[in-house]
Design a protein around this motif. Structure first.
Motif, PDB file in Angstrom:
ATOM      1  N   THR A 137     -13.192 -26.086  82.121  1.00 48.48           N
ATOM      2  CA  THR A 137     -12.676 -27.214  83.164  1.00 48.48           C
ATOM      3  C   THR A 137     -12.887 -28.546  82.679  1.00 48.48           C
ATOM      4  OG1 THR A 137     -14.763 -26.902  84.557  1.00 48.48           O
ATOM      5  CG2 THR A 137     -12.774 -25.517  85.099  1.00 48.48           C
ATOM      6  N   THR A 143     -14.940 -15.002  85.607  1.00 45.42           N
ATOM      7  CA  THR A 143     -16.126 -14.096  84.908  1.00 45.42           C
ATOM      8  C   THR A 143     -17.531 -14.378  86.017  1.00 45.42           C
ATOM      9  OG1 THR A 143     -16.949 -16.087  83.813  1.00 45.42           O
ATOM     10  CG2 THR A 143     -15.564 -14.494  82.503  1.00 45.42           C
ATOM     11  N   GLY A 144     -17.223 -15.057  87.136  1.00 50.11           N
ATOM     12  CA  GLY A 144     -18.510 -15.188  88.250  1.00 50.11           C
ATOM     13  C   GLY A 144     -18.460 -14.229  88.934  1.00 50.11           C
ATOM     14  N   TYR A 145     -19.730 -14.322  89.923  1.00 51.62           N
ATOM     15  CA  TYR A 145     -20.085 -13.354  90.889  1.00 51.62           C
ATOM     16  C   TYR A 145     -18.797 -13.374  91.931  1.00 51.62           C
ATOM     17  CZ  TYR A 145     -23.405 -11.928  94.764  1.00 51.62           C
ATOM     18  OH  TYR A 145     -23.796 -11.240  95.701  1.00 51.62           O
ATOM     19  N   ILE A 146     -18.294 -14.432  92.275  1.00 55.08           N
ATOM     20  CA  ILE A 146     -17.341 -14.353  93.645  1.00 55.08           C
ATOM     21  C   ILE A 146     -15.940 -14.159  92.749  1.00 55.08           C
ATOM     22  CG2 ILE A 146     -16.191 -15.776  95.271  1.00 55.08           C
ATOM     23  CD1 ILE A 146     -18.999 -17.054  95.875  1.00 55.08           C
ATOM     24  N   SER A 201     -15.715 -23.300  98.500  1.00 56.81           N
ATOM     25  CA  SER A 201     -16.904 -24.420  98.759  1.00 56.81           C
ATOM     26  C   SER A 201     -18.096 -23.432  99.216  1.00 56.81           C
ATOM     27  CB  SER A 201     -16.440 -25.063 100.298  1.00 56.81           C
ATOM     28  OG  SER A 201     -17.304 -26.077 100.412  1.00 56.81           O
ATOM     29  N   VAL A 254     -24.382 -15.569  99.711  1.00 51.09           N
ATOM     30  CA  VAL A 254     -23.734 -14.398  99.357  1.00 51.09           C
ATOM     31  C   VAL A 254     -24.693 -13.582  98.622  1.00 51.09           C
ATOM     32  CG1 VAL A 254     -21.651 -13.253  98.319  1.00 51.09           C
ATOM     33  CG2 VAL A 254     -21.868 -15.835  98.886  1.00 51.09           C
ATOM     34  N   ARG A 273     -14.543 -19.385  79.635  1.00 51.65           N
ATOM     35  CA  ARG A 273     -15.194 -20.326  78.750  1.00 51.65           C
ATOM     36  C   ARG A 273     -15.627 -19.527  77.703  1.00 51.65           C
ATOM     37  NH1 ARG A 273     -19.694 -23.797  81.804  1.00 51.65           N
ATOM     38  NH2 ARG A 273     -20.175 -22.122  82.816  1.00 51.65           N
ATOM     39  N   ASN A 316     -20.615 -11.662  86.049  1.00 50.06           N
ATOM     40  CA  ASN A 316     -21.961 -12.136  86.374  1.00 50.06           C
ATOM     41  C   ASN A 316     -22.195 -11.137  87.851  1.00 50.06           C
ATOM     42  OD1 ASN A 316     -24.496 -12.951  87.687  1.00 50.06           O
ATOM     43  ND2 ASN A 316     -23.558 -14.971  88.497  1.00 50.06           N
ATOM     44  N   GLY A 371     -21.643 -18.502 103.422  1.00 52.59           N
ATOM     45  CA  GLY A 371     -23.196 -19.021 103.368  1.00 52.59           C
ATOM     46  C   GLY A 371     -23.862 -18.448 102.174  1.00 52.59           C
ATOM     47  N   SER A 389     -17.959 -25.822  93.222  1.00 50.94           N
ATOM     48  CA  SER A 389     -17.508 -26.655  94.380  1.00 50.94           C
ATOM     49  C   SER A 389     -18.113 -27.982  94.272  1.00 50.94           C
ATOM     50  CB  SER A 389     -18.341 -25.734  95.313  1.00 50.94           C
ATOM     51  OG  SER A 389     -19.778 -25.662  95.422  1.00 50.94           O
ATOM     52  N   SER A 442     -25.839 -12.973  92.650  1.00 49.58           N
ATOM     53  CA  SER A 442     -25.792 -14.294  93.332  1.00 49.58           C
ATOM     54  C   SER A 442     -26.770 -15.072  92.643  1.00 49.58           C
ATOM     55  CB  SER A 442     -25.826 -13.964  94.835  1.00 49.58           C
ATOM     56  OG  SER A 442     -25.645 -15.345  95.547  1.00 49.58           O
ATOM     57  N   LYS A 443     -26.726 -16.398  93.260  1.00 50.48           N
ATOM     58  CA  LYS A 443     -27.667 -17.557  93.087  1.00 50.48           C
ATOM     59  C   LYS A 443     -29.196 -17.557  93.627  1.00 50.48           C
ATOM     60  CE  LYS A 443     -25.411 -19.900  89.721  1.00 50.48           C
ATOM     61  NZ  LYS A 443     -24.158 -19.449  89.645  1.00 50.48           N
ATOM     62  N   THR A 472     -12.972 -20.826  91.952  1.00 47.50           N
ATOM     63  CA  THR A 472     -14.189 -20.598  92.237  1.00 47.50           C
ATOM     64  C   THR A 472     -15.345 -20.738  91.111  1.00 47.50           C
ATOM     65  OG1 THR A 472     -14.162 -18.445  90.948  1.00 47.50           O
ATOM     66  CG2 THR A 472     -13.482 -18.530  93.388  1.00 47.50           C
ATOM     67  N   ALA A 473     -14.766 -21.890  90.151  1.00 45.04           N
ATOM     68  CA  ALA A 473     -15.801 -22.411  89.120  1.00 45.04           C
ATOM     69  C   ALA A 473     -16.815 -23.054  89.549  1.00 45.04           C
ATOM     70  CB  ALA A 473     -14.975 -22.715  88.198  1.00 45.04           C
ATOM     71  N   GLY A 531     -13.079 -19.183  87.328  1.00 44.48           N
ATOM     72  CA  GLY A 531     -14.241 -18.614  87.429  1.00 44.48           C
ATOM     73  C   GLY A 531     -14.055 -17.098  87.477  1.00 44.48           C
TER      74      GLY A 531
HETATM   75  N1  LIG Z   1     -23.112 -17.100  95.247  1.00 44.12           N
HETATM   76  C1  LIG Z   1     -23.324 -17.734  96.287  1.00 44.12           C
HETATM   77  O1  LIG Z   1     -24.311 -17.519  97.275  1.00 44.12           O
HETATM   78  C2  LIG Z   1     -22.443 -18.992  96.709  1.00 44.12           C
HETATM   79  C3  LIG Z   1     -22.429 -19.540  98.114  1.00 44.12           C
HETATM   80  C4  LIG Z   1     -21.574 -20.292  98.499  1.00 44.12           C
HETATM   81  C5  LIG Z   1     -21.009 -21.178  97.656  1.00 44.12           C
HETATM   82  N2  LIG Z   1     -20.826 -20.719  96.534  1.00 44.12           N
HETATM   83  C6  LIG Z   1     -19.953 -21.281  95.560  1.00 44.12           C
HETATM   84  O2  LIG Z   1     -18.873 -20.540  94.863  1.00 44.12           O
HETATM   85  C7  LIG Z   1     -18.642 -20.897  93.678  1.00 44.12           C
HETATM   86  C8  LIG Z   1     -18.747 -19.632  92.814  1.00 44.12           C
HETATM   87  O3  LIG Z   1     -20.151 -19.181  92.765  1.00 44.12           O
HETATM   88  P1  LIG Z   1     -20.483 -18.014  92.061  1.00 44.12           P
HETATM   89  O4  LIG Z   1     -21.754 -17.426  92.744  1.00 44.12           O
HETATM   90  O5  LIG Z   1     -19.416 -17.078  91.789  1.00 44.12           O
HETATM   91  O6  LIG Z   1     -21.194 -18.612  90.578  1.00 44.12           O
HETATM   92  P2  LIG Z   1     -21.257 -18.030  89.150  1.00 44.12           P
HETATM   93  O7  LIG Z   1     -21.632 -16.475  89.193  1.00 44.12           O
HETATM   94  O8  LIG Z   1     -22.175 -18.804  88.355  1.00 44.12           O
HETATM   95  O9  LIG Z   1     -19.636 -18.096  88.612  1.00 44.12           O
HETATM   96  C9  LIG Z   1     -19.132 -19.321  88.116  1.00 44.12           C
HETATM   97  C10 LIG Z   1     -17.851 -19.171  87.445  1.00 44.12           C
HETATM   98  O10 LIG Z   1     -17.256 -20.414  87.108  1.00 44.12           O
HETATM   99  C11 LIG Z   1     -17.256 -20.493  85.671  1.00 44.12           C
HETATM  100  N3  LIG Z   1     -17.436 -21.766  85.127  1.00 44.12           N
HETATM  101  C12 LIG Z   1     -18.482 -22.769  85.395  1.00 44.12           C
HETATM  102  N4  LIG Z   1     -18.065 -23.899  84.954  1.00 44.12           N
HETATM  103  C13 LIG Z   1     -17.209 -23.737  84.137  1.00 44.12           C
HETATM  104  C14 LIG Z   1     -16.392 -24.497  83.232  1.00 44.12           C
HETATM  105  N5  LIG Z   1     -16.885 -25.876  83.211  1.00 44.12           N
HETATM  106  N6  LIG Z   1     -15.390 -24.168  82.844  1.00 44.12           N
HETATM  107  C15 LIG Z   1     -14.515 -22.818  83.236  1.00 44.12           C
HETATM  108  N7  LIG Z   1     -15.274 -22.177  83.767  1.00 44.12           N
HETATM  109  C16 LIG Z   1     -16.475 -22.466  84.406  1.00 44.12           C
HETATM  110  C17 LIG Z   1     -18.083 -19.451  85.064  1.00 44.12           C
HETATM  111  O11 LIG Z   1     -18.004 -19.128  83.612  1.00 44.12           O
HETATM  112  P3  LIG Z   1     -19.072 -18.586  82.800  1.00 44.12           P
HETATM  113  O12 LIG Z   1     -19.103 -17.133  82.878  1.00 44.12           O
HETATM  114  O13 LIG Z   1     -18.653 -19.159  81.589  1.00 44.12           O
HETATM  115  O14 LIG Z   1     -20.562 -18.979  83.215  1.00 44.12           O
HETATM  116  C18 LIG Z   1     -18.010 -18.330  86.166  1.00 44.12           C
HETATM  117  O15 LIG Z   1     -17.152 -17.664  85.994  1.00 44.12           O
HETATM  118  C19 LIG Z   1     -19.687 -21.999  93.234  1.00 44.12           C
HETATM  119  O16 LIG Z   1     -18.905 -23.351  93.386  1.00 44.12           O
HETATM  120  C20 LIG Z   1     -20.737 -21.777  94.290  1.00 44.12           C
HETATM  121  O17 LIG Z   1     -21.198 -23.089  94.545  1.00 44.12           O
HETATM  122  C21 LIG Z   1     -21.610 -19.560  96.020  1.00 44.12           C
END
Ligand SMILES: NC(=O)c1ccc[n+]([C@@H]2O[C@H](COP(=O)([O-])OP(=O)(O)OC[C@H]3O[C@@H](n4cnc5c(N)ncnc54)[C@H](OP(=O)(O)O)[C@@H]3O)[C@@H](O)[C@H]2O)c1
Length: 346
Positions: free
Chosen positions: A60, A13-16, A112, A174, A40, A189, A172, A82, A192-193, A79-80, A11
């Motif tokens: 994954t 490339t993701g937000y967290i 998580s 983010v 990915r 990215n 909670g 939860s 947040s979502k 972090t990809a 994860g």
């Molecule tokens: N943001 C919040 O407010 C928040 C709060 C509580 C918990 N969380 C949890 O924290 C985790 C990360 O959240 P985030 O906000 O950082 O989400 P995000 O920005 O969408 O990041 C998700 C990351 O995982 C990668 N990913 C997703 N599916 C994949 C797959 N099948 N194979 C390989 N890589 C994959 C994405 O890659 P790509 O760049 O290719 O999409 C990206 O790097 C999630 O499980 C979310 O439920 C988030």
């Protein structure tokens, strides 16, 4: 670099995950880390290599690849997803192999989310129940079908079985727009979502959505303060992992401020009125049809509108001192609304 610590990030490339990677790259001891990111997109993989880390392209869904990469790591930041049980099983299987082949206990830091503690209030009341990460009995009493719980249980069980030490970070909502070299390079990215999702639904609906009366309460955390926590946890584990709770005692809430879902939605309404997108800032309850349309299902919608109150006393005991408040979260909504509207107009 035979003494370097192999670190595997899912994860990145993701937000967290991108924020964790940025912090690791800026860490005073980063030269002793051998970081591998699993990405990915081919384009982002290439760009990320210029940051001096090893990048493996894949999804994954390729469990074998995930297992092999985890088996080569001493520390995994997950972090990809939860919710992806097979993916976490592949990570655990890899770390088990690592343990068996080296005798060294690997570390799994999994992300998580506070939906795991959601109740059935459906927006209709503020709960007095506050989950405390110093109270594992309270967390362990959660039903196994709560959101994120199936993955959390696998992670904790792997610790109890003795294959790894597990640490589950539970944020909670983010908030905050990430500003980093990874964002500038078009890799991470920055958003947040939850907040953008509600903003987008408000634009489509012409009114800000809310579940029930919006009386439920959630916690929030600023993205930079959350990233701080991951590094404090990582440093604490490296310094003396016997002093850091793990497994059943390894849940870490990261909270800094509570808000009612009404005030959250109303602040989005105020921002969208100010930006000329809505006429009325007052949120309205979603029908069952709208819960399906905007959140995926009635059940998921009601979960999003439930109470999720928690205190990270275990997180704070490690020295984490977040200073941001509810007010900071509410203030973050206006710039986020501007950014989301810009994205929608493209
Ligand atoms: N943001 C919040 O407010 C928040 C709060 C509580 C918990 N969380 C949890 O924290 C985790 C990360 O959240 P985030 O906000 O950082 O989400 P995000 O920005 O969408 O990041 C998700 C990351 O995982 C990668 N990913 C997703 N599916 C994949 C797959 N099948 N194979 C390989 N890589 C994959 C994405 O890659 P790509 O760049 O290719 O999409 C990206 O790097 C999630 O499980 C979310 O439920 C988030």
């Amino acid at each position: 670099m035979s003494n370097s610590i192999p670190i595997f990030i899912l994860g990145a490339t993701g937000y967290i995950g991108g924020c964790i990677l940025s912090r690791l790259l800026a860490h005073p001891e980063h030269e002793t880390f051998a970081i591998t990111a699993f990405v990915r997109s081919a384009e982002k993989s290439e760009k990320l290599k210029s940051f001096g880390i090893n990048v493996v392209q894949g999804s994954t869904d390729d469990r074998e690849k995930v297992e092999v990469l985890a088996s080569q790591a001493h520390v995994v930041f997950s972090t990809a997803s939860s919710n992806d049980v097979p993916a976490i099983q592949a990570v655990i299987a890899g770390l088990k192999k690592r343990h068996e082949s080296t005798g060294i206990m690997p570390i799994l830091v999994h992300t998580s989310g506070a939906q795991v503690i959601n109740d059935q209030a459906k927006g209709m009341y503020r709960s007095d129940t506050i989950y405390d990460d110093m109270n594992p009995d309270q967390i362990e009493a959660l039903p196994p079908n709560q959101p994120h719980r199936p993955v959390d249980i696998k992670v904790k069980e792997a610790d109890i079985e003795g294959h790894l030490k597990s640490y589950i970070v539970i944020p909670g909502t983010v908030y905050g727009i990430v500003s980093s070299a990874l964002v500038d390079a078009g890799i991470q990215n920055p958003y947040s979502k939850q907040i953008p999702m509600t903003i987008k639904a408000s634009v489509v609906r012409g009114q800000v959505p809310m579940v029930g009366k919006g009386l439920c309460v959630w916690t929030s955390v600023d993205i930079d303060e959350l990233a701080d926590f991951y590094i404090i946890l990582f440093n604490s584990i490296r310094k003396d992992n016997n002093r850091v709770g793990h497994g059943r005692e390894g849940y870490f809430f990261t909270d800094s401020g509570e808000y009612s879902l009404y005030e959250f939605s109303r602040t989005i309404g105020d921002a969208l009125v100010r930006l000329g997108v809505l006429k009325d800032p007052e949120p309205t309850a979603m029908s069952d049809e709208e819960l399906i349309k905007y959140v995926g299902s009635v059940e998921r919608g009601n979960k999003v509108g439930a109470n999720a109150r928690c205190r990270g006393n275990r997180s704070r005991a490690l020295g984490w001192t977040p200073v941001k408040t509810t007010d900071d979260m509410l203030k973050s909504i206006f710039p986020q609304a501007q950014a989301t509207l810009q994205t929608l107009s493209k």
